[in-house]
Design a protein around this motif. Structure first.
Motif, PDB file in Angstrom:
ATOM      1  N   SER A  60       0.718  -1.411   0.271  1.00  0.00           N
ATOM      2  CA  SER A  60      -0.183   0.629   0.379  1.00  0.00           C
ATOM      3  C   SER A  60       1.089   1.628   0.135  1.00  0.00           C
ATOM      4  N   PHE A  61       2.129   0.904   1.257  1.00  0.00           N
ATOM      5  CA  PHE A  61       2.657   2.663   1.005  1.00  0.00           C
ATOM      6  C   PHE A  61       3.495   2.721  -0.669  1.00  0.00           C
ATOM      7  N   GLY A  62       4.213   1.377  -1.001  1.00  0.00           N
ATOM      8  CA  GLY A  62       3.996   1.607  -2.484  1.00  0.00           C
ATOM      9  C   GLY A  62       3.391   1.875  -2.720  1.00  0.00           C
ATOM     10  N   ALA A  63       2.314   1.815  -3.596  1.00  0.00           N
ATOM     11  CA  ALA A  63       1.491   2.102  -4.130  1.00  0.00           C
ATOM     12  C   ALA A  63       1.110   3.887  -4.075  1.00  0.00           C
ATOM     13  N   ALA A  64       1.109   4.025  -3.101  1.00  0.00           N
ATOM     14  CA  ALA A  64       1.075   5.219  -2.539  1.00  0.00           C
ATOM     15  C   ALA A  64       2.015   6.871  -3.017  1.00  0.00           C
ATOM     16  N   CYS A  65       3.457   5.678  -3.300  1.00  0.00           N
ATOM     17  CA  CYS A  65       4.787   6.433  -3.787  1.00  0.00           C
ATOM     18  C   CYS A  65       4.688   6.413  -4.996  1.00  0.00           C
ATOM     19  N   ALA A  66       3.969   5.582  -5.905  1.00  0.00           N
ATOM     20  CA  ALA A  66       4.198   5.356  -6.584  1.00  0.00           C
ATOM     21  C   ALA A  66       3.772   6.869  -7.975  1.00  0.00           C
ATOM     22  N   PRO A  67       5.037   7.323  -9.093  1.00  0.00           N
ATOM     23  CA  PRO A  67       6.202   5.686  -9.478  1.00  0.00           C
ATOM     24  C   PRO A  67       6.592   6.055  -8.988  1.00  0.00           C
ATOM     25  N   ASP A  68       7.288   7.292  -7.823  1.00  0.00           N
ATOM     26  CA  ASP A  68       8.051   7.524  -7.139  1.00  0.00           C
ATOM     27  C   ASP A  68       8.792   6.115  -6.241  1.00  0.00           C
ATOM     28  N   PRO A  69       9.679   5.667  -5.658  1.00  0.00           N
ATOM     29  CA  PRO A  69      10.535   4.542  -5.240  1.00  0.00           C
ATOM     30  C   PRO A  69       9.571   5.035  -4.154  1.00  0.00           C
ATOM     31  N   VAL A  70       9.830   4.075  -2.791  1.00  0.00           N
ATOM     32  CA  VAL A  70       9.352   3.924  -1.767  1.00  0.00           C
ATOM     33  C   VAL A  70       9.992   4.793  -0.724  1.00  0.00           C
ATOM     34  N   ASP A  71       8.582   5.710  -0.224  1.00  0.00           N
ATOM     35  CA  ASP A  71       9.874   6.585   0.399  1.00  0.00           C
ATOM     36  C   ASP A  71       9.888   6.044   1.857  1.00  0.00           C
ATOM     37  N   TRP A  72      11.502   5.344   2.454  1.00  0.00           N
ATOM     38  CA  TRP A  72      11.797   4.131   3.234  1.00  0.00           C
ATOM     39  C   TRP A  72      11.352   4.894   4.757  1.00  0.00           C
ATOM     40  N   PRO A  73      12.648   7.029   4.990  1.00  0.00           N
ATOM     41  CA  PRO A  73      11.917   7.375   6.218  1.00  0.00           C
ATOM     42  C   PRO A  73      10.710   7.580   6.087  1.00  0.00           C
ATOM     43  N   ALA A  74       9.373   7.798   5.433  1.00  0.00           N
ATOM     44  CA  ALA A  74       7.812   7.743   5.440  1.00  0.00           C
ATOM     45  C   ALA A  74       7.626   6.378   5.867  1.00  0.00           C
ATOM     46  N   PHE A  75       8.382   5.557   5.621  1.00  0.00           N
ATOM     47  CA  PHE A  75       7.796   4.226   5.885  1.00  0.00           C
ATOM     48  C   PHE A  75       8.153   4.229   7.266  1.00  0.00           C
ATOM     49  N   ARG A  76       9.183   3.825   8.006  1.00  0.00           N
ATOM     50  CA  ARG A  76       9.829   3.825   9.112  1.00  0.00           C
ATOM     51  C   ARG A  76       8.901   4.818  10.458  1.00  0.00           C
ATOM     52  N   ASP A  77       8.250   6.483   9.724  1.00  0.00           N
ATOM     53  CA  ASP A  77       8.013   7.391  10.479  1.00  0.00           C
ATOM     54  C   ASP A  77       6.810   6.607  10.760  1.00  0.00           C
ATOM     55  N   SER A  78       6.099   6.373   9.626  1.00  0.00           N
ATOM     56  CA  SER A  78       4.663   5.920   9.746  1.00  0.00           C
ATOM     57  C   SER A  78       3.906   4.240  10.893  1.00  0.00           C
ATOM     58  N   TRP A  79       4.727   3.911  11.251  1.00  0.00           N
ATOM     59  CA  TRP A  79       5.447   3.151  11.952  1.00  0.00           C
ATOM     60  C   TRP A  79       5.805   3.741  13.182  1.00  0.00           C
ATOM     61  N   LEU A  80       6.580   4.787  13.019  1.00  0.00           N
ATOM     62  CA  LEU A  80       6.423   5.564  14.524  1.00  0.00           C
ATOM     63  C   LEU A  80       4.893   5.598  15.353  1.00  0.00           C
ATOM     64  N   SER A  81       4.415   6.355  14.069  1.00  0.00           N
ATOM     65  CA  SER A  81       2.800   6.812  14.134  1.00  0.00           C
ATOM     66  C   SER A  81       2.343   5.926  15.057  1.00  0.00           C
ATOM     67  N   ILE A  82       2.243   4.656  14.529  1.00  0.00           N
ATOM     68  CA  ILE A  82       1.328   3.805  14.218  1.00  0.00           C
ATOM     69  C   ILE A  82       1.384   3.287  15.943  1.00  0.00           C
ATOM     70  N   ALA A  83       2.406   3.379  16.186  1.00  0.00           N
ATOM     71  CA  ALA A  83       3.497   2.433  18.001  1.00  0.00           C
ATOM     72  C   ALA A  83       2.167   3.174  18.666  1.00  0.00           C
ATOM     73  N   HIS A  84       2.574   4.347  17.802  1.00  0.00           N
ATOM     74  CA  HIS A  84       2.525   5.901  19.090  1.00  0.00           C
ATOM     75  C   HIS A  84       0.455   5.599  19.667  1.00  0.00           C
ATOM     76  N   GLY A  85       0.263   5.621  17.957  1.00  0.00           N
ATOM     77  CA  GLY A  85      -1.492   5.474  18.262  1.00  0.00           C
ATOM     78  C   GLY A  85      -2.001   4.251  19.453  1.00  0.00           C
TER      79      GLY A  85
END
Length: 182
Positions: A60-85
């Motif tokens: 899903s994250f890859g699709a959201a970033c397309a056509p660009d490559p996955v934004d890995w720092p944003a992907f990891r930051d999203s998981w930190l936000s999920i953990a906070h939630g």
């Protein structure tokens, strides 16, 4: 809002609301270490935690970033936000992922997380090679790169949990380590 003790405070007006910052547990490992295999057993062994395999969001994250490559720092930051939630429910989060401490240290959501604890799932290089080569052709293998990454993690993460036993036994070892932390 800015984190302050167990709350979130507006830096302008000083209004506040509760915002728990619980520890985050990261179970890392190179590909082929057993993270996905251990996952269902770890969920069963850690009923007081919320356990995620971060690969769940990768497509899903890859699709959201397309056509660009996955934004890995944003992907990891999203998981930190999920953990906070998740922390707002009073439960710590356990992530199964190939993250490293230095990749999380300066992310924006890091301020909303308590201490981060790392352990690495690991197996001998030949076992990793065998596991990766047995994967279906559509899965990325990168055998030599993953062997090198495994060696890096082994050297830089002090807590190493071997995956040379059954997945259930490995999950019990991880769960025991997690319970000592949280």
């Amino acid at each position: 809002m800015q984190p302050e003790v167990d709350g979130a405070v507006c830096p302008v007006c000083r209004s506040s609301e509760p915002a728990r910052r619980l520890p985050l547990v990261v179970v890392t490992g190179a590909s082929g270490s057993g993270k996905t295999t251990v996952f269902p057993h770890l969920v069963a062994a850690l009923e007081d935690c919320v356990v995620f395999d971060v690969d769940w969001l990768l497509d899903s994250f890859g699709a959201a970033c397309a056509p660009d490559p996955v934004d890995w720092p944003a992907f990891r930051d999203s998981w930190l936000s999920i953990a906070h939630g998740v922390a707002q429910s009073g439960r710590p989060t356990v992530l199964l992922c190939p993250f490293m401490p230095e990749q999380l240290a300066d992310l924006p959501a890091r301020n909303w997380i308590g201490d981060i604890h790392f352990a690495v799932l690991d197996c001998p290089d030949q076992e990793r090679r065998t596991r990766l080569e047995a994967r279906p052709p559509w899965r990325a293998r990168e055998v030599e790169a993953q062997i090198a990454f495994g060696a890096y993690l082994r050297k830089n993460i002090p807590t190493v949990i071997p995956t040379d036993r059954t997945p259930a036994e490995t999950a019990r070892a991880v769960a025991e380590w997690v319970r000592e932390l949280v």
